[in-house]
Design a protein around this motif. Structure first.
Motif, PDB file in Angstrom:
ATOM      1  N   UNK A 189       0.833  -1.208   0.000  1.00 36.76           N
ATOM      2  CA  UNK A 189       0.000   0.000   0.000  1.00 36.76           C
ATOM      3  C   UNK A 189       0.863   1.251   0.000  1.00 36.76           C
ATOM      4  N   UNK A 190       1.939   1.223   0.756  1.00 39.61           N
ATOM      5  CA  UNK A 190       2.851   2.376   0.795  1.00 39.61           C
ATOM      6  C   UNK A 190       3.494   2.588  -0.572  1.00 39.61           C
ATOM      7  N   UNK A 191       3.871   1.514  -1.220  1.00 39.68           N
ATOM      8  CA  UNK A 191       4.450   1.626  -2.563  1.00 39.68           C
ATOM      9  C   UNK A 191       3.470   2.308  -3.521  1.00 39.68           C
ATOM     10  N   UNK A 192       2.220   1.895  -3.466  1.00 38.29           N
ATOM     11  CA  UNK A 192       1.210   2.481  -4.358  1.00 38.29           C
ATOM     12  C   UNK A 192       1.009   3.959  -4.042  1.00 38.29           C
ATOM     13  N   UNK A 193       0.931   4.287  -2.749  1.00 33.16           N
ATOM     14  CA  UNK A 193       0.728   5.679  -2.344  1.00 33.16           C
ATOM     15  C   UNK A 193       1.919   6.542  -2.729  1.00 33.16           C
ATOM     16  N   UNK A 194       3.119   6.018  -2.582  1.00 28.44           N
ATOM     17  CA  UNK A 194       4.317   6.770  -2.981  1.00 28.44           C
ATOM     18  C   UNK A 194       4.311   7.061  -4.480  1.00 28.44           C
ATOM     19  N   UNK A 195       3.812   6.120  -5.245  1.00 28.16           N
ATOM     20  CA  UNK A 195       3.823   6.262  -6.708  1.00 28.16           C
ATOM     21  C   UNK A 195       2.689   7.138  -7.234  1.00 28.16           C
ATOM     22  N   UNK A 196       1.502   6.986  -6.642  1.00 29.66           N
ATOM     23  CA  UNK A 196       0.319   7.611  -7.235  1.00 29.66           C
ATOM     24  C   UNK A 196      -0.568   8.382  -6.260  1.00 29.66           C
ATOM     25  N   UNK A 197      -0.171   8.482  -5.008  1.00 32.33           N
ATOM     26  CA  UNK A 197      -0.972   9.214  -4.041  1.00 32.33           C
ATOM     27  C   UNK A 197      -1.905   8.321  -3.252  1.00 32.33           C
ATOM     28  N   UNK A 198      -2.433   8.880  -2.166  1.00 34.56           N
ATOM     29  CA  UNK A 198      -3.261   8.089  -1.261  1.00 34.56           C
ATOM     30  C   UNK A 198      -4.567   7.652  -1.900  1.00 34.56           C
ATOM     31  N   UNK A 199      -5.137   8.472  -2.787  1.00 27.73           N
ATOM     32  CA  UNK A 199      -6.401   8.113  -3.430  1.00 27.73           C
ATOM     33  C   UNK A 199      -6.276   6.859  -4.287  1.00 27.73           C
ATOM     34  N   UNK A 200      -5.041   6.565  -4.707  1.00 30.25           N
ATOM     35  CA  UNK A 200      -4.837   5.388  -5.557  1.00 30.25           C
ATOM     36  C   UNK A 200      -4.852   4.091  -4.760  1.00 30.25           C
ATOM     37  N   UNK A 201      -4.780   4.194  -3.449  1.00 29.92           N
ATOM     38  CA  UNK A 201      -4.733   2.998  -2.602  1.00 29.92           C
ATOM     39  C   UNK A 201      -6.142   2.443  -2.409  1.00 29.92           C
ATOM     40  N   UNK A 202      -6.323   1.206  -2.758  1.00 30.45           N
ATOM     41  CA  UNK A 202      -7.581   0.486  -2.507  1.00 30.45           C
ATOM     42  C   UNK A 202      -7.215  -0.955  -2.205  1.00 30.45           C
ATOM     43  N   UNK A 203      -8.127  -1.648  -1.570  1.00 35.66           N
ATOM     44  CA  UNK A 203      -7.863  -3.047  -1.260  1.00 35.66           C
ATOM     45  C   UNK A 203      -7.654  -3.841  -2.551  1.00 35.66           C
ATOM     46  N   UNK A 204      -8.409  -3.487  -3.594  1.00 36.96           N
ATOM     47  CA  UNK A 204      -8.278  -4.198  -4.871  1.00 36.96           C
ATOM     48  C   UNK A 204      -6.903  -3.985  -5.487  1.00 36.96           C
TER      49      UNK A 204
END
Length: 222
Positions: free
Chosen positions: A20-35
């Motif tokens: 989740x941190x990797x995704x948020x670092x790359x694209x922001x917190x809104x990009x984080x989802x369980x899917x």
């Protein structure tokens, strides 16, 4: 492949939070989802719920993992001002490395976990030599944190090729070509030589706040 495992082995809370941190670092917190976290791990989305209840809990865990990466020194071996600079620098580095933290720390419920509470406790302990009432000390820490967050937002918002990470110099450069005839004080300020780059605008700004904290501590002793 079992829905409870990813390509690198069994799922765990630690792996989920890291992804989740990797995704948020790359694209922001809104990009984080369980899917999306599940896709990153090559697992089924439902399998994540065995380890994390929902996105809110996931975001809290993300903040906690970042905060847990800071090892605070013994405040007794530092002056209170050195401790505050240390705390500010830790937060500063976290915000610049993980910009999503600026949103997460302001919106997650509950807002704090063990690592975050430990940092607050450390800061309040470091301020004890000033003799401030607890509420005053907490207000000082909150004000300092607001300064760090605001400064991080300015720097992150201005980051572009050729941009200066010093908001003061960046502001001076942007206004250098503006007609300030009707604003003589601004014109005088802009015409002054750029500050010595070895001077740290972040520390100097923090010291303005800490000078006020020290002054209030003297009043509290009277």
């Amino acid at each position: 492949m079992s829905p409870r495992t990813g390509p690198s082995g069994p799922l765990s809370r630690e792996r989920i939070v890291a992804a989740a941190i990797e995704i948020a670092d790359e694209n922001g917190l809104d990009a984080v989802s369980m899917r999306r976290v599940a896709q990153r791990l090559g697992a089924g989305a439902m399998s994540l719920y065995r380890h994390v209840a929902d996105k809110d809990e996931l975001v809290v865990a993300m903040v906690e993992q970042v905060n847990a990466g800071h090892v605070y020194p013994d405040a007794a071996e530092m002056t209170w001002r050195e401790s505050m600079h240390t705390l500010a620098r830790y937060d500063w580095s976290a915000y610049l490395a993980h910009p999503w933290m600026l949103t997460a720390t302001a919106t997650v419920t509950p807002p704090f976990g063990t690592a975050s509470l430990a940092a607050m406790e450390w800061a309040l302990t470091a301020l004890e030599p000033l003799g401030l009432p607890q509420q005053e000390a907490a207000r000082a820490v909150m004000t300092m944190n607001n300064y760090v967050q605001g400064s991080a937002r300015v720097v992150l918002g201005a980051r572009r090729p050729g941009a200066d990470d010093d908001p003061g110099r960046s502001w001076q450069q942007r206004l250098g070509e503006v007609d300030l005839t009707e604003f003589p004080r601004l014109r005088q300020l802009i015409d002054q030589p750029l500050r010595d780059r070895e001077r740290d605008w972040f520390d100097e700004g923090l010291d303005v706040i800490l000078d006020g904290v020290q002054a209030r501590s003297l009043l509290a002793r009277e």
